[in-house]
Motif scaffolding. Structure first.
Motif, PDB file in Angstrom:
ATOM      1  N   LEU A 129       0.798  -1.107   0.024  1.00  0.00           N
ATOM      2  CA  LEU A 129       0.024  -0.086   0.039  1.00  0.00           C
ATOM      3  C   LEU A 129       0.894   1.116   0.189  1.00  0.00           C
ATOM      4  N   LEU A 130       1.730   1.178   0.814  1.00  0.00           N
ATOM      5  CA  LEU A 130       2.751   2.412   0.711  1.00  0.00           C
ATOM      6  C   LEU A 130       3.388   2.852  -0.516  1.00  0.00           C
ATOM      7  N   LEU A 131       3.931   1.690  -1.169  1.00  0.00           N
ATOM      8  CA  LEU A 131       4.679   1.692  -2.371  1.00  0.00           C
ATOM      9  C   LEU A 131       3.559   2.231  -3.386  1.00  0.00           C
ATOM     10  N   LEU A 132       2.296   1.676  -3.671  1.00  0.00           N
ATOM     11  CA  LEU A 132       1.595   2.173  -4.530  1.00  0.00           C
ATOM     12  C   LEU A 132       0.960   3.582  -4.171  1.00  0.00           C
ATOM     13  N   ALA A 133       0.917   4.021  -2.928  1.00  0.00           N
ATOM     14  CA  ALA A 133       0.406   5.274  -2.623  1.00  0.00           C
ATOM     15  C   ALA A 133       1.041   6.270  -2.982  1.00  0.00           C
ATOM     16  N   LYS A 134       2.737   5.901  -2.810  1.00  0.00           N
ATOM     17  CA  LYS A 134       3.832   6.829  -3.250  1.00  0.00           C
ATOM     18  C   LYS A 134       3.765   7.017  -4.700  1.00  0.00           C
ATOM     19  N   HIS A 135       3.129   6.160  -5.431  1.00  0.00           N
ATOM     20  CA  HIS A 135       3.205   6.460  -6.901  1.00  0.00           C
ATOM     21  C   HIS A 135       1.806   6.416  -7.507  1.00  0.00           C
ATOM     22  N   PRO A 136       0.819   6.966  -6.866  1.00  0.00           N
ATOM     23  CA  PRO A 136      -0.667   6.680  -7.531  1.00  0.00           C
ATOM     24  C   PRO A 136      -0.689   6.702  -9.152  1.00  0.00           C
ATOM     25  N   ASN A 137      -1.525   5.897  -9.485  1.00  0.00           N
ATOM     26  CA  ASN A 137      -1.872   5.745 -10.839  1.00  0.00           C
ATOM     27  C   ASN A 137      -0.812   5.102 -11.787  1.00  0.00           C
ATOM     28  N   TYR A 159      -0.637  -4.529 -11.115  1.00  0.00           N
ATOM     29  CA  TYR A 159      -1.515  -3.660 -10.150  1.00  0.00           C
ATOM     30  C   TYR A 159      -1.052  -2.277 -10.138  1.00  0.00           C
ATOM     31  N   ARG A 160      -2.126  -1.500 -10.013  1.00  0.00           N
ATOM     32  CA  ARG A 160      -1.953   0.097  -9.723  1.00  0.00           C
ATOM     33  C   ARG A 160      -3.052   0.731  -8.889  1.00  0.00           C
ATOM     34  N   LEU A 161      -2.832   1.716  -8.120  1.00  0.00           N
ATOM     35  CA  LEU A 161      -3.456   2.415  -7.178  1.00  0.00           C
ATOM     36  C   LEU A 161      -4.322   3.679  -7.898  1.00  0.00           C
ATOM     37  N   ARG A 162      -5.500   3.330  -8.393  1.00  0.00           N
ATOM     38  CA  ARG A 162      -6.213   4.491  -8.982  1.00  0.00           C
ATOM     39  C   ARG A 162      -6.771   5.631  -8.154  1.00  0.00           C
ATOM     40  N   ILE A 163      -6.406   6.515  -8.545  1.00  0.00           N
ATOM     41  CA  ILE A 163      -6.704   7.840  -7.726  1.00  0.00           C
ATOM     42  C   ILE A 163      -7.082   8.838  -8.703  1.00  0.00           C
ATOM     43  N   GLU A 164      -8.435   9.302  -8.545  1.00  0.00           N
ATOM     44  CA  GLU A 164      -8.892  10.512  -9.392  1.00  0.00           C
ATOM     45  C   GLU A 164      -7.853  11.902  -9.016  1.00  0.00           C
ATOM     46  N   GLU A 165      -7.773  12.534 -10.193  1.00  0.00           N
ATOM     47  CA  GLU A 165      -7.138  13.800 -10.162  1.00  0.00           C
ATOM     48  C   GLU A 165      -7.872  14.756  -9.737  1.00  0.00           C
TER      49      GLU A 165
END
Length: 230
Positions: A165-173, A221-227
């Motif tokens: 989660l930390l890795l993906l949150a640091k590099h959203p999308n 996988y990726r953490l999809r965060i809306e801009e």
């Protein structure tokens, strides 16, 4: 204080040798002959690492490893007389972090134990920095405090769940391949299938309901965060 190690082995001679070498290095140990007694220990006093035989009376080591992995990413070193490659692959895919074939050198076992602790400890043994936080949408992570909040509620996660989660949150999308995730979370010397990544994602999704952890089909996988609109 040194890490507490649980030894699950029904051969008294191997028990004594392994326990003696680990105690000499300062590790407190608890020795058990069955997986059932090891599970009782887990529910009362969780060891920081397991050294686990596969061929045990009653519940075997594979099943015990699987049960532990449903609750924790505590390091597991498998020791077994089974020396076929398929046995090693099964043990590692079920969640083992290392695999030693009997007979083995006690000194090599100690070296591998130390290496595993060194590899896993940096994720939790960091200096306290209250302002060191990572925010991605409704996911808030306090990196050095090792705490995760989802929609304002703190979630209890394992070491590898936190690391992903930390890795993906640091590099959203950004999309990470399964191979990248294996190297970054399990380490370059991990020997096993990328199914471990899929299993970890399933556990995260189960804990953080509706977390935007998106599958990139055929890749990773990726953490999809809306801009946010500017």
């Amino acid at each position: 204080m040194n890490h507490h190690i649980g030894i699950v082995e029904d051969d008294a001679n191997i028990q004594n040798i392994v326990a003696a070498y680990l105690k000499k290095e300062g590790f407190p140990v608890t020795v058990m002959e069955t997986a059932e007694s090891a599970w009782e220990l887990w529910e009362t006093r969780q060891p920081d690492m397991w050294i686990l035989d596969i061929m045990l009376p009653g519940m075997d080591g594979y099943e015990f490893c699987k049960k532990i992995r449903q609750e924790s990413d505590v390091p597991i070193v498998i020791i077994s007389a089974k020396d076929e490659e398929i046995d090693k692959i099964i043990g590692l895919e079920l969640g083992g972090d290392d695999y030693l074939t009997k007979p083995f050198s006690p000194r090599e076992l100690v070296a591998r134990v130390k290496r595993l602790f060194k590899r896993t400890s940096p994720l939790t043994e960091t200096n306290h920095t209250p302002d060191d936080r990572v925010k991605a949408g409704d996911l808030l992570i306090y990196e050095h405090d090792h705490r995760i909040f989802w929609h304002g509620l703190e979630e209890d996660v394992t070491t590898k769940e936190f690391a992903m989660l930390l890795l993906l949150a640091k590099h959203p999308n950004r999309a990470f391949s399964r191979e990248e995730l294996l190297v970054k979370i399990w380490g370059e010397d991990y020997f096993g299938s990328d199914r471990a990544v899929d299993d970890l994602v399933k556990r995260i999704r189960k804990k953080l309901v509706s977390v935007p952890l998106e599958t990139v089909w055929g890749y990773g996988y990726r953490l999809r965060i809306e801009e946010e609109p500017s």
